[in-house]
Write a protein that holds these residues in place. Structure first.
Motif, PDB file in Angstrom:
ATOM      1  N   VAL A   1      -4.078   0.457  -1.871  1.00  0.00           N
ATOM      2  CA  VAL A   1      -3.261  -0.574  -2.488  1.00  0.00           C
ATOM      3  C   VAL A   1      -2.633  -0.005  -3.753  1.00  0.00           C
ATOM      4  O   VAL A   1      -3.252   0.751  -4.492  1.00  0.00           O
TER       5      VAL A   1
ATOM      6  N   THR B   1      -4.005  -3.630   6.620  1.00  0.00           N
ATOM      7  CA  THR B   1      -2.637  -3.130   6.667  1.00  0.00           C
ATOM      8  C   THR B   1      -2.094  -3.256   8.093  1.00  0.00           C
ATOM      9  O   THR B   1      -2.768  -2.899   9.059  1.00  0.00           O
TER      10      THR B   1
ATOM     11  N   ALA C   1      -1.231  -6.478   4.202  1.00  0.00           N
ATOM     12  CA  ALA C   1      -0.539  -5.497   3.379  1.00  0.00           C
ATOM     13  C   ALA C   1       0.328  -4.621   4.277  1.00  0.00           C
ATOM     14  O   ALA C   1       0.097  -4.505   5.476  1.00  0.00           O
TER      15      ALA C   1
ATOM     16  N   VAL D   1       0.850  -1.190   0.000  1.00  0.00           N
ATOM     17  CA  VAL D   1       0.000   0.000   0.000  1.00  0.00           C
ATOM     18  C   VAL D   1       0.885   1.239   0.000  1.00  0.00           C
ATOM     19  O   VAL D   1       2.073   1.181   0.317  1.00  0.00           O
TER      20      VAL D   1
ATOM     21  N   ILE E   1      -5.960  -6.184   0.005  1.00  0.00           N
ATOM     22  CA  ILE E   1      -5.110  -6.038   1.191  1.00  0.00           C
ATOM     23  C   ILE E   1      -5.390  -7.110   2.240  1.00  0.00           C
ATOM     24  O   ILE E   1      -4.954  -6.994   3.384  1.00  0.00           O
TER      25      ILE E   1
END
Length: 376
Positions: free
Chosen positions: A174, A260, A187, A168, A256
């Motif tokens: 992303v 994240t 991610a 990302v 993702i």
């Protein structure tokens, strides 16, 4: 986060092009390791510089103006797995993962991968992944940098049990280049990451799922160091539980995954439920290997090539929340990003030419940045 953990007591294996222990930030950080390929040059040889860069992002100390990594008190176990013509890729990765586990790596970073016809093409790699999970380790692998160029499925990221990592940008979007699909588990930042310039002195910005994977591996090391009694399943579960979730769509997202990574949520906010120690959150309960504690690393292990017989071959908010801005500040202070790499960094080592052969490439590319149209 560093007031809580800097990765003490954790060994991270970097399965890659080798790691050069002479760069300032890695002096004293790199164990002996091994070169498991059929054209061995030594685990401390890195003609591409890729493995060294990943190791620095994980464990760089910032010494002498060098890069300061996210987990600067971890140790790096280099496992050179450069492919050579005629070298069976499945056997190569299988040997690399097993060596890492047997030499005390709790976290295994694989910022490389390749395409293939499907999981069945990689039985030795899958067996090694299962072995790693059963021995209490975690395997992180980049999902690849061709999301805007056909989006091929890459391995080992797509194998069951491997934590596939996407990339990302600073806005938590992303990247266009990050491969997508059900193989994406988590991610991490993969844009504007500092690394040594290849053709000049100083620092250059890099991008790709390679650095994203290194940041994910370092995050796991930070958490594990702070919670040494947790199993690999529990470390992974809190990473998934505290991840920044997609703003739209379902979870896991095909872009993702479960979100994240945000290790500060675990280290500073005490969030995340580790849950049961013996159930892998990425696998059905019946398929979860029973984890055990890996052996401690042996600094005196011979780096001689463990040659097999031929028979064996048959967002800004995200970045501040993650703490990565502080982690890489030393590099920014040492030199501004005066030179920006814009050429492709997908190094392709020698490999079999058959189209169905698993061809390893490093999961660090630098295409022109465009946010993914679906803005997950």
């Amino acid at each position: 986060m560093w007031s809580v953990s800097q990765g003490e007591g954790i060994t991270v294996a970097v399965v890659d092009s080798g790691v050069d222990p002479s760069v300032p930030e890695l002096r004293g950080q790199v164990l002996q390791g091994a070169d498991v390929s059929h054209a061995p040059a030594g685990a401390h040889t890195d003609s591409e510089g890729h493995g060294t860069e990943m190791a620095a992002l994980i464990a760089g100390t910032g010494a002498d103006g060098g890069l300061r990594g996210l987990a600067p008190r971890t140790k790096i176990l280099p496992v050179r797995a450069k492919a050579a013509a005629g070298d069976a890729q499945d056997a190569l990765m299988g040997r690399a993962l097993r060596y890492a586990v047997e030499h005390g790596a709790r976290v295994i970073n694989v910022s490389m991968g390749g395409t293939g016809s499907g999981p069945d093409q990689f039985p030795r790699t899958q067996e090694a992944v299962n072995y790693a999970l059963a021995k209490g380790s975690l395997v992180f692998a980049g999902v690849g940098n061709d999301g805007d160029k056909g989006n091929p499925v890459e391995f080992p990221a797509a194998l069951p049990g491997v934590v596939g990592v996407g990339a990302v940008d600073k806005a938590s979007t992303v990247t266009k280049f990050s491969n997508w699909g059900k193989q994406v588990a988590l991610a991490a930042p993969g844009e504007e990451i500092p690394g040594r310039c290849r053709q000049s002195a100083g620092w250059c910005a890099q991008r790709g799922t390679s650095p994203a994977t290194a940041i994910a591996s370092a995050s796991a090391a930070l958490i594990w160091s702070a919670h040494p009694n947790w199993t690999n399943n529990q470390v992974l579960r809190v990473l998934m539980d505290t991840a920044g979730k997609p703003t739209t769509g379902t979870v896991p997202s095909k872009y993702i995954g479960y979100g994240t990574i945000r290790p500060r949520k675990v280290l500073l906010d005490s969030e995340g439920d580790p849950g049961p120690p013996d159930i892998n959150p990425l696998l059905p309960a019946a398929q979860s290997p029973k984890p055990s504690t890996p052996q401690a690393p042996n600094d005196t292990t011979s780096a001689a090539n463990p040659e097999p017989t031929r028979a064996e071959e048959d967002n800004t908010t995200l970045w501040l929340g993650l703490g990565i801005a502080a982690a890489i500040a030393a590099a920014a202070a040492a030199a501004a990003y005066a030179v920006r790499r814009r050429k492709s960094d997908r190094h392709t080592p020698d490999h079999n030419s058959t189209p169905t052969t698993h061809t390893h490439t490093y999961s660090r590319g630098e295409p022109d940045h465009v946010g993914h149209p679906e803005n997950q």
